[in-house]
Write a protein that holds these residues in place. Structure first.
Motif, PDB file in Angstrom:
ATOM      1  N   ASP A 130       0.814  -1.218   0.000  1.00 55.97           N
ATOM      2  CA  ASP A 130       0.000   0.000   0.000  1.00 55.97           C
ATOM      3  C   ASP A 130       0.848   1.270   0.000  1.00 55.97           C
ATOM      4  N   GLN A 131       1.940   1.267   0.718  1.00 58.93           N
ATOM      5  CA  GLN A 131       2.683   2.511   0.892  1.00 58.93           C
ATOM      6  C   GLN A 131       4.002   2.583   0.123  1.00 58.93           C
ATOM      7  N   ALA A 132       4.425   1.492  -0.503  1.00 58.02           N
ATOM      8  CA  ALA A 132       5.684   1.508  -1.242  1.00 58.02           C
ATOM      9  C   ALA A 132       5.541   2.308  -2.535  1.00 58.02           C
ATOM     10  N   THR A 133       6.635   2.937  -2.957  1.00 57.51           N
ATOM     11  CA  THR A 133       6.657   3.688  -4.208  1.00 57.51           C
ATOM     12  C   THR A 133       7.928   3.348  -4.977  1.00 57.51           C
ATOM     13  N   GLY A 134       7.965   3.729  -6.236  1.00 51.34           N
ATOM     14  CA  GLY A 134       9.163   3.607  -7.051  1.00 51.34           C
ATOM     15  C   GLY A 134       9.607   2.174  -7.267  1.00 51.34           C
ATOM     16  N   LEU A 135      10.923   1.955  -7.243  1.00 52.85           N
ATOM     17  CA  LEU A 135      11.477   0.637  -7.520  1.00 52.85           C
ATOM     18  C   LEU A 135      11.089  -0.392  -6.469  1.00 52.85           C
ATOM     19  N   GLU A 136      10.920   0.059  -5.215  1.00 51.32           N
ATOM     20  CA  GLU A 136      10.494  -0.874  -4.170  1.00 51.32           C
ATOM     21  C   GLU A 136       9.113  -1.430  -4.494  1.00 51.32           C
ATOM     22  N   ARG A 137       8.197  -0.566  -4.932  1.00 50.23           N
ATOM     23  CA  ARG A 137       6.851  -1.013  -5.297  1.00 50.23           C
ATOM     24  C   ARG A 137       6.907  -1.942  -6.514  1.00 50.23           C
ATOM     25  N   LEU A 138       7.733  -1.594  -7.499  1.00 52.88           N
ATOM     26  CA  LEU A 138       7.877  -2.447  -8.672  1.00 52.88           C
ATOM     27  C   LEU A 138       8.353  -3.839  -8.275  1.00 52.88           C
ATOM     28  N   GLN A 139       9.303  -3.908  -7.370  1.00 50.94           N
ATOM     29  CA  GLN A 139       9.807  -5.200  -6.914  1.00 50.94           C
ATOM     30  C   GLN A 139       8.730  -5.967  -6.151  1.00 50.94           C
ATOM     31  N   LEU A 140       7.982  -5.292  -5.276  1.00 49.24           N
ATOM     32  CA  LEU A 140       6.922  -5.967  -4.519  1.00 49.24           C
ATOM     33  C   LEU A 140       5.810  -6.479  -5.436  1.00 49.24           C
ATOM     34  N   LEU A 141       5.416  -5.675  -6.430  1.00 47.93           N
ATOM     35  CA  LEU A 141       4.396  -6.124  -7.371  1.00 47.93           C
ATOM     36  C   LEU A 141       4.892  -7.307  -8.200  1.00 47.93           C
ATOM     37  N   GLY A 142       6.177  -7.278  -8.568  1.00 49.75           N
ATOM     38  CA  GLY A 142       6.763  -8.404  -9.283  1.00 49.75           C
ATOM     39  C   GLY A 142       6.774  -9.664  -8.439  1.00 49.75           C
ATOM     40  N   ASP A 143       7.086  -9.525  -7.149  1.00 47.15           N
ATOM     41  CA  ASP A 143       7.080 -10.679  -6.245  1.00 47.15           C
ATOM     42  C   ASP A 143       5.687 -11.281  -6.131  1.00 47.15           C
ATOM     43  N   LEU A 144       4.655 -10.424  -6.101  1.00 49.92           N
ATOM     44  CA  LEU A 144       3.279 -10.926  -6.033  1.00 49.92           C
ATOM     45  C   LEU A 144       2.907 -11.709  -7.282  1.00 49.92           C
ATOM     46  N   GLU A 145       3.442 -11.304  -8.433  1.00 47.65           N
ATOM     47  CA  GLU A 145       3.164 -11.984  -9.698  1.00 47.65           C
ATOM     48  C   GLU A 145       4.110 -13.168  -9.937  1.00 47.65           C
ATOM     49  N   GLY A 146       5.119 -13.316  -9.093  1.00 49.55           N
ATOM     50  CA  GLY A 146       6.088 -14.390  -9.273  1.00 49.55           C
ATOM     51  C   GLY A 146       7.172 -14.063 -10.287  1.00 49.55           C
ATOM     52  N   ILE A 147       7.403 -12.776 -10.541  1.00 49.46           N
ATOM     53  CA  ILE A 147       8.401 -12.332 -11.508  1.00 49.46           C
ATOM     54  C   ILE A 147       9.578 -11.722 -10.754  1.00 49.46           C
ATOM     55  N   ASN A 148      10.793 -12.165 -11.086  1.00 48.13           N
ATOM     56  CA  ASN A 148      11.993 -11.586 -10.487  1.00 48.13           C
ATOM     57  C   ASN A 148      12.377 -10.352 -11.292  1.00 48.13           C
ATOM     58  N   ILE A 149      12.058  -9.172 -10.774  1.00 48.14           N
ATOM     59  CA  ILE A 149      12.287  -7.913 -11.488  1.00 48.14           C
ATOM     60  C   ILE A 149      13.778  -7.652 -11.689  1.00 48.14           C
ATOM     61  N   PHE A 150      14.573  -7.849 -10.666  1.00 51.69           N
ATOM     62  CA  PHE A 150      16.004  -7.615 -10.746  1.00 51.69           C
ATOM     63  C   PHE A 150      16.715  -8.959 -10.898  1.00 51.69           C
ATOM     64  N   ASP A 151      17.444  -9.108 -11.982  1.00 50.57           N
ATOM     65  CA  ASP A 151      18.138 -10.368 -12.256  1.00 50.57           C
ATOM     66  C   ASP A 151      19.346 -10.468 -11.335  1.00 50.57           C
ATOM     67  N   ASP A 152      19.208 -11.262 -10.282  1.00 54.13           N
ATOM     68  CA  ASP A 152      20.308 -11.427  -9.344  1.00 54.13           C
ATOM     69  C   ASP A 152      20.902 -12.840  -9.420  1.00 54.13           C
ATOM     70  N   SER A 153      20.690 -13.493 -10.557  1.00 52.47           N
ATOM     71  CA  SER A 153      21.248 -14.829 -10.728  1.00 52.47           C
ATOM     72  C   SER A 153      22.763 -14.725 -10.924  1.00 52.47           C
ATOM     73  N   PRO A 154      23.493 -15.730 -10.482  1.00 49.00           N
ATOM     74  CA  PRO A 154      24.953 -15.657 -10.597  1.00 49.00           C
ATOM     75  C   PRO A 154      25.412 -15.768 -12.056  1.00 49.00           C
ATOM     76  N   LEU A 155      26.594 -15.227 -12.321  1.00 49.73           N
ATOM     77  CA  LEU A 155      27.190 -15.336 -13.651  1.00 49.73           C
ATOM     78  C   LEU A 155      27.732 -16.744 -13.860  1.00 49.73           C
ATOM     79  N   ASP A 156      28.138 -17.027 -15.077  1.00 44.55           N
ATOM     80  CA  ASP A 156      28.695 -18.337 -15.427  1.00 44.55           C
ATOM     81  C   ASP A 156      29.990 -18.566 -14.643  1.00 44.55           C
ATOM     82  N   ALA A 157      29.978 -19.533 -13.731  1.00 40.77           N
ATOM     83  CA  ALA A 157      31.171 -19.837 -12.940  1.00 40.77           C
ATOM     84  C   ALA A 157      31.716 -21.220 -13.286  1.00 40.77           C
ATOM     85  N   SER A 158      31.255 -21.772 -14.410  1.00 44.24           N
ATOM     86  CA  SER A 158      31.712 -23.110 -14.797  1.00 44.24           C
ATOM     87  C   SER A 158      33.074 -23.070 -15.480  1.00 44.24           C
ATOM     88  N   ARG A 159      33.548 -21.877 -15.817  1.00 46.80           N
ATOM     89  CA  ARG A 159      34.822 -21.755 -16.517  1.00 46.80           C
ATOM     90  C   ARG A 159      35.503 -20.456 -16.099  1.00 46.80           C
TER      91      ARG A 159
END
Length: 158
Positions: A62-91
């Motif tokens: 209810d009270q979040a704005t900006g990027l915080e709100r975008l992230q919370l709305l994405g979490d509710l939809e099951g979408i990871n807004i910010f790609d925080d997956s690790p880089l390729d560490a196999s090589r």
């Protein structure tokens, strides 16, 4: 929302301007707004919450704005807004075949843990668009994989 507020205030300003007589002791400040021309695309997401209702404690959504709100709305939809997956560490990245760091900006901060993953303590360093960067511990080479346009990424640096 701003358009409707400006439309609501405009008649009052025009009425006050036409009914007032210029004098030396009073004056009316008027303002003008120019509305942005729509590009015809979809409207941007609403990044302002509704706020708390009287007598209730507002939730984060209810009270979040900006990027915080975008992230919370994405979490509710099951979408990871910010790609925080690790880089390729196999090589280990080489000058001929560096590890690509996806970025919408011309510079990113990267943390290297070596190859295989966690083979050394994490080392943080900057990776820039036109220059390859090397981890001082394991020697892995990283480079920016620019996802957007160069002009869009470069606008904040002028």
């Amino acid at each position: 929302m701003f358009k409707s507020a400006a439309r609501a205030v405009r008649p009052a300003i025009l009425a006050a301007r036409s009914s007032s007589k210029p004098s030396t002791s009073t004056y009316i400040r008027s303002f003008s707004t120019t509305f942005r021309v729509s590009s015809g695309g979809p409207p941007p997401p609403q990044l302002y919450g509704e706020g708390g209702k009287p007598g209730q404690v507002p939730t984060d959504v209810d009270q979040a704005t900006g990027l915080e709100r975008l992230q919370l709305l994405g979490d509710l939809e099951g979408i990871n807004i910010f790609d925080d997956s690790p880089l390729d560490a196999s090589r280990i990245g080489t000058k001929a075949n560096p590890i690509q760091v996806p970025s919408y900006d011309v510079e990113r901060i990267v943390g290297c843990t070596g190859s295989p993953a966690d083979s050394h303590d994490i080392l943080w360093f900057n990776v820039k668009k036109d220059k390859q960067s090397r981890c001082t511990e394991c020697g892995s080479v990283y480079t920016i994989d620019l996802q957007g346009s160069v002009d869009a990424a470069d606008h904040a640096h002028h």
